[in-house]
Design a protein around this motif. Structure first.
Motif, PDB file in Angstrom:
ATOM      1  N   UNK A 150     -26.667   3.042   2.371  1.00  0.00           N
ATOM      2  CA  UNK A 150     -25.724   2.765   1.281  1.00  0.00           C
ATOM      3  C   UNK A 150     -26.378   2.899  -0.091  1.00  0.00           C
ATOM      4  N   UNK A 151     -27.671   2.583  -0.178  1.00  0.00           N
ATOM      5  CA  UNK A 151     -28.350   2.664  -1.470  1.00  0.00           C
ATOM      6  C   UNK A 151     -28.548   4.108  -1.930  1.00  0.00           C
ATOM      7  N   UNK A 170     -26.799  11.039  -2.954  1.00  0.00           N
ATOM      8  CA  UNK A 170     -26.336  12.081  -2.031  1.00  0.00           C
ATOM      9  C   UNK A 170     -25.103  12.763  -2.612  1.00  0.00           C
ATOM     10  N   UNK A 171     -24.162  11.957  -3.116  1.00  0.00           N
ATOM     11  CA  UNK A 171     -22.947  12.517  -3.699  1.00  0.00           C
ATOM     12  C   UNK A 171     -23.286  13.440  -4.871  1.00  0.00           C
ATOM     13  N   UNK A 172     -24.231  13.039  -5.713  1.00  0.00           N
ATOM     14  CA  UNK A 172     -24.647  13.865  -6.846  1.00  0.00           C
ATOM     15  C   UNK A 172     -25.253  15.180  -6.368  1.00  0.00           C
ATOM     16  N   UNK A 173     -26.045  15.133  -5.312  1.00  0.00           N
ATOM     17  CA  UNK A 173     -26.638  16.356  -4.763  1.00  0.00           C
ATOM     18  C   UNK A 173     -25.577  17.295  -4.208  1.00  0.00           C
ATOM     19  N   UNK A 226     -22.079   5.674   8.905  1.00  0.00           N
ATOM     20  CA  UNK A 226     -21.702   4.760   7.813  1.00  0.00           C
ATOM     21  C   UNK A 226     -21.861   5.442   6.447  1.00  0.00           C
ATOM     22  N   UNK A 227     -22.938   6.173   6.272  1.00  0.00           N
ATOM     23  CA  UNK A 227     -23.152   6.883   4.997  1.00  0.00           C
ATOM     24  C   UNK A 227     -22.101   7.970   4.828  1.00  0.00           C
TER      25      UNK A 227
END
Length: 93
Positions: free
Chosen positions: A63-64, A69-72, A86-87
């Motif tokens: 989660x951290x 990850x979204x930005x990448x 979960x991620x």
């Protein structure tokens, strides 16, 4: 999956290296992101043969790390992602 089935202490770089070897590819570790001052420079860099990478597989979970990850993914720094359920669900939410 965290760790290789035969050794739960195997870390992400080792897993990436093993996957690349099985697929006949290579691994290049990027210790920091390449930040360029303009789209023009980025386009020029992508045309360099040693920088032209057809497939970049990101391996990350937790989660951290969801924001990173979204930005990448949004910035097209990676073209595929290996993560846990979960991620993945957090990224899709």
């Amino acid at each position: 999956m965290v760790g290789a089935p035969s050794n739960p202490m195997t870390d992400s770089p080792d897993i990436c290296r093993m996957l690349a070897e099985r697929l006949g590819g290579t691994v290049t570790t990027l210790h920091v992101p390449m930040i360029l001052s303009s789209a023009h420079i980025a386009a020029a860099m992508r045309q360099e043969p040693q920088i032209a990478i057809a497939l970049v597989i990101g391996v990350a979970w937790g989660q951290e790390k969801v924001k990173a990850i979204k930005a990448c993914l949004i910035g097209s720094y990676i073209s595929a992602l290996t993560t846990d359920q979960a991620t993945a669900e957090s990224l899709l939410a």
